[in-house]
Design an enzyme around this catalytic site. Structure first.
Site, PDB file in Angstrom:
ATOM      1  N   HIS A   1     -56.599  11.087  35.594  1.00 27.27           N
ATOM      2  CA  HIS A   1     -57.496  10.818  36.676  1.00 27.27           C
ATOM      3  C   HIS A   1     -58.218  12.298  36.979  1.00 27.27           C
ATOM      4  O   HIS A   1     -59.240  11.983  37.309  1.00 27.27           O
ATOM      5  CB  HIS A   1     -56.345  10.674  37.798  1.00 27.27           C
ATOM      6  CG  HIS A   1     -55.810   9.137  38.029  1.00 27.27           C
ATOM      7  ND1 HIS A   1     -56.734   8.189  38.061  1.00 27.27           N
ATOM      8  CD2 HIS A   1     -54.695   8.916  38.115  1.00 27.27           C
ATOM      9  CE1 HIS A   1     -56.045   7.130  38.411  1.00 27.27           C
ATOM     10  NE2 HIS A   1     -54.541   7.317  38.207  1.00 27.27           N
TER      11      HIS A   1
ATOM     12  N   GLU B   1     -58.343   3.402  36.996  1.00 24.64           N
ATOM     13  CA  GLU B   1     -56.925   3.132  36.753  1.00 24.64           C
ATOM     14  C   GLU B   1     -56.517   2.951  35.126  1.00 24.64           C
ATOM     15  O   GLU B   1     -55.323   3.578  34.418  1.00 24.64           O
ATOM     16  CB  GLU B   1     -56.072   2.050  37.500  1.00 24.64           C
ATOM     17  CG  GLU B   1     -55.671   2.484  38.799  1.00 24.64           C
ATOM     18  CD  GLU B   1     -54.529   3.420  38.747  1.00 24.64           C
ATOM     19  OE1 GLU B   1     -53.596   3.203  37.980  1.00 24.64           O
ATOM     20  OE2 GLU B   1     -54.624   4.629  39.408  1.00 24.64           O
TER      21      GLU B   1
ATOM     22  N   HIS C   1     -51.205  10.219  32.644  1.00 19.56           N
ATOM     23  CA  HIS C   1     -51.879   9.520  33.567  1.00 19.56           C
ATOM     24  C   HIS C   1     -52.503  10.210  34.403  1.00 19.56           C
ATOM     25  O   HIS C   1     -53.726  10.032  34.880  1.00 19.56           O
ATOM     26  CB  HIS C   1     -50.801   8.267  34.091  1.00 19.56           C
ATOM     27  CG  HIS C   1     -51.394   7.293  35.058  1.00 19.56           C
ATOM     28  ND1 HIS C   1     -51.770   5.994  34.679  1.00 19.56           N
ATOM     29  CD2 HIS C   1     -51.943   7.496  36.330  1.00 19.56           C
ATOM     30  CE1 HIS C   1     -52.257   5.464  35.700  1.00 19.56           C
ATOM     31  NE2 HIS C   1     -52.315   6.301  36.702  1.00 19.56           N
ATOM     32  N   GLU C   2     -51.678  10.997  35.257  1.00 14.76           N
ATOM     33  CA  GLU C   2     -52.175  11.822  36.303  1.00 14.76           C
ATOM     34  C   GLU C   2     -53.076  12.835  36.159  1.00 14.76           C
ATOM     35  O   GLU C   2     -54.208  12.738  36.468  1.00 14.76           O
ATOM     36  CB  GLU C   2     -50.806  12.575  37.013  1.00 14.76           C
ATOM     37  CG  GLU C   2     -49.844  11.794  37.442  1.00 14.76           C
ATOM     38  CD  GLU C   2     -50.343  10.508  38.485  1.00 14.76           C
ATOM     39  OE1 GLU C   2     -51.560  10.555  38.856  1.00 14.76           O
ATOM     40  OE2 GLU C   2     -49.397   9.693  38.725  1.00 14.76           O
TER      41      GLU C   2
ATOM     42  N   HIS D   1     -54.672  -1.185  40.764  1.00 13.69           N
ATOM     43  CA  HIS D   1     -53.542  -1.174  40.009  1.00 13.69           C
ATOM     44  C   HIS D   1     -53.563  -2.526  39.155  1.00 13.69           C
ATOM     45  O   HIS D   1     -52.785  -2.490  37.937  1.00 13.69           O
ATOM     46  CB  HIS D   1     -52.290  -0.684  40.397  1.00 13.69           C
ATOM     47  CG  HIS D   1     -52.531   0.413  41.318  1.00 13.69           C
ATOM     48  ND1 HIS D   1     -52.781   0.288  42.888  1.00 13.69           N
ATOM     49  CD2 HIS D   1     -52.466   1.725  41.120  1.00 13.69           C
ATOM     50  CE1 HIS D   1     -52.825   1.611  43.246  1.00 13.69           C
ATOM     51  NE2 HIS D   1     -52.721   2.349  42.100  1.00 13.69           N
TER      52      HIS D   1
END
Length: 679
Positions: free
Chosen positions: A373, A393, A369-370, A457
């Site tokens: 980004h 997101e 996920h990170e 989110h």
């Protein structure tokens, strides 16, 4: 809506690209405006449905090849700007280049005006091997020009206002504020503005990068967004895994030389700096529990390695920037910090240790996920607010899920649940559900006109749900031992095309179709264009993209979906600002017998910066009109809706028209697409 030009409004739809990314306060852990020059599907057809058209696959570029393409584009940027009709004071800045196997180049640019950065001025130029420009995708269609470059409001005043805003939102410090003069073009007419960034910490201990955009002529706040973006993860559930480290003399370090030199550092509960590189005499790291600080380091190092491999082997991408260079990881951030975040400013990932420092947030879907980004920031740069923020997101959720499945780790099997191992809520439930996002109590299952007002989110639920449906289809099923039951907004089924194909479509759209201001309607357009290029516009994959979006209330089903017949007009029709006349777009219906049905479906996709201005009618072949939408006070952008009309008194065959009129001043847009579906 009143036609008065003095109405007040705020711009809360399209920020500039975010600077970094995090998990946002635990409850929200991982928790637009105009898409101009919208992408259209390529007319090229794949040889066979189900197989990727190799001509439209991005080639794997070495770092030196990519650098050369960027240098070439940089050398030609002045000519490109002229060819695009940009003004004398506008210049292009090359951000990235993607090359397809057929030689097509997708060059992504940012823009300056009189030397000032234009926020919301990014664009993508597609160029054929012959050098012919095939299409241009812009974050804004507005002419970039301002009456004066001299501010009427001082920078100090803008900074003070931004600091007060940050304090009101819970920032604990303001010493790091800085401002720069910019052109704000992300929401309507470009204006001279200040961008102020407030540092310090948020109320939960997450680093603060609140970006506040202030009109330099009036002092009015135009936009704000948080530059640290949030994610979600699991803790210590990957089991015993291989790690790539470096031996120097008799000391091993968490330095992965085979993946761009990715390093993992120990912050030892600090909140600033790089920390200390993990090093020891043994090449066995951690013991699977928090009693050994290296356990979290091993989890983070492994997650970063798997994510690197996922992007390389799935998409041919070499690192986050696609330049062969690694980011780095920091673990043990703060005390009892229940979060993790990506930060562009350090090009790094940071992980807290969870409540009571007992559960570090360091595992596969966190890393996936990170780091995703970072990929988004270095490609489309989706603004971290409104619908584009939800797409940002969701992109991290989508690729984080891809990473988890790719790892094929028996201890943490792939699933469509976000944060299922953390149990932050203390009740054994995941943070988010991709098959039915609303199960978390806050996320949106389907698109609505107000979805962009949700926290990013939760607005991400629309795209997460789309991706699940595109991958696996609707209805009840069991995957890797997890039960899912995905609904659709129209009650019609969706047949999935498989996760691998869905990932390819999303990645191509992200890297070649999306811009900073892409909203859900434009994401539909972009993914359809990507599916058309990869599989053909008559393929099952293309139709599945249509149906999956329709199932989350974005656009209409593919022709014949659900047993009906659909007629469509996708030609853009500009809508003049008030007091302009109404405009129409026509669809000719033929081959039907008798009258139209009592449940005629009219699907409308209109791009407009103030949807409340619009009055929309359906005009039957005999001239009868059916009001679909009245003008009313509604500052949200765009209209993406399906209306049901009792047209049983009308002959089905003939020319039907969509009539749209703008009844309020200051905003413009265009009819992007509309459809008639006869059930």
């Amino acid at each position: 809506m009143s036609s008065s030009s003095s109405r007040r409004r705020t711009s809360h739809t399209t920020p500039r690209r975010a600077a970094g990314i995090a998990l946002a306060g635990v409850a929200a852990l991982i928790a637009t405006a105009v898409q101009s020059g919208a992408a259209s599907a390529s007319p090229a057809q794949a040889p066979h449905s189900g197989k990727i058209n190799p001509a439209h696959v991005a080639v794997k570029l070495t770092p030196s090849q990519r650098a050369e393409l960027i240098r070439d584009a940089d050398g030609a940027k002045a000519r490109t700007a002229k060819d695009l009709g940009l003004g004398a004071q506008e210049k292009l800045v090359v951000k990235d280049v993607v090359k397809d196997a057929d030689g097509t180049l997708h060059t992504r640019y940012e823009r300056t005006y009189a030397g000032l950065p234009v926020l919301g001025g990014d664009l993508v130029v597609d160029t054929a091997r012959s050098g012919q420009t095939e299409r241009v995708l812009k974050a804004t269609d507005a002419t970039v020009k301002v009456a004066s470059l001299t501010p009427k409001v001082s920078k100090a005043t803008a900074e003070k206002q931004a600091v007060r805003r940050a304090e009101a939102l819970g920032s604990k410090a303001s010493a790091d504020q800085s401002s720069r003069t910019v052109i704000w073009a992300a929401s309507g007419k470009p204006v001279l503005a200040y961008e102020t960034v407030i540092g310090g910490l948020q109320d939960d201990g997450t680093p603060n990068q609140l970006h506040v955009i202030t009109d330099a002529s009036t002092g009015k706040e135009l936009f704000r967004y948080q530059g640290i973006e949030t994610g979600v993860g699991n803790t210590q559930y990957s089991g015993q895994v291989p790690l790539t480290t470096t031996l120097s003399g008799s000391t091993y370090t968490l330095n992965d030389g085979s993946r761009g030199g990715h390093k993992t550092y120990n912050l030892n509960h600090g909140t600033s700096g790089t920390g200390t590189l993990f090093s020891q005499s043994s090449d066995t790291w951690g013991n699977g529990t928090t009693s050994n600080a290296a356990t979290a380091g091993a989890d983070a190092h492994y997650g970063a390695a798997v994510t690197w491999d996922f992007y390389k082997n799935t998409f041919g991408r070499s690192g986050i920037r696609n330049d062969g260079r690694a980011a780095y990881s920091r673990v043990h951030y703060g005390n009892s910090y229940v979060n993790a975040f990506w930060d562009d400013s350090c090009f790094c990932m940071t992980y807290g240790d969870g409540s009571g420092n007992a559960d570090p947030l360091t595992s596969l879907d966190v890393a996936g996920h990170e780091m995703s980004h970072g990929v988004t920031s270095n490609t489309a740069g989706l603004n971290y607010s409104g619908e584009s923020g939800g797409l940002n997101e969701a992109t991290s959720d989508i690729f984080g899920t891809g990473v988890e499945f790719y790892a094929n780790n028996s201890t943490d099997v792939g699933d469509y649940l976000i944060g299922e191992k953390i149990d932050i809520n203390g009740d054994g439930t995941p943070l988010r559900y991709m098959d039915k996002p609303s199960k978390d109590g806050a996320s949106a299952d389907y698109w609505s006109s107000g979805v962009g007002n949700k926290d990013v989110h939760y607005s991400s639920g629309v795209a997460n749900h789309f991706f699940y449906l595109l991958s696996e289809g609707s209805g009840a099923k069991v995957i890797n031992g997890v039960s899912y039951n995905s609904p659709t907004s129209d009650g019609l089924p969706v047949t999935g095309i498989g996760r691998d194909k869905a990932l390819q479509i999303w990645y191509r759209a992200l890297t070649t179709k999306f811009t900073s201001t892409t909203n859900y309607a434009a994401a539909r357009t972009g993914t359809l264009a990507a599916a058309g290029e990869l599989y053909g516009t008559s393929s099952a994959e293309y139709k599945a993209v249509q149906d999956a979006w329709a199932a989350v209330s974005v656009g209409s089903r593919s022709g014949g979906g659900g047993g009906g017949t659909t007629f469509e007009n996708s030609s853009d029709v500009q809508i003049p600002d008030y007091p302009g006349s109404a405009v129409t777009s026509s669809i000719t219906v033929s081959g039907r017998s008798g009258n139209a049905p009592s449940n005629l479906q009219v699907s409308v996709d209109i791009v407009h910066t103030w949807s409340g201005d619009l009055q929309i009618d359906l005009v039957a072949p005999d001239g009868s009109t059916y009001r679909l939408k009245n003008s009313a006070y509604d500052p949200t952008p765009d209209v993406h809706a399906t209306y049901t009309v009792n047209a049983s008194s009308e002959t089905a065959n003939g020319t039907w028209k969509l009539r749209v009129q703008d009844l309020g001043a200051q905003d413009t847009g265009y009819i992007d697409d509309w459809k008639l579906t006869f059930p």
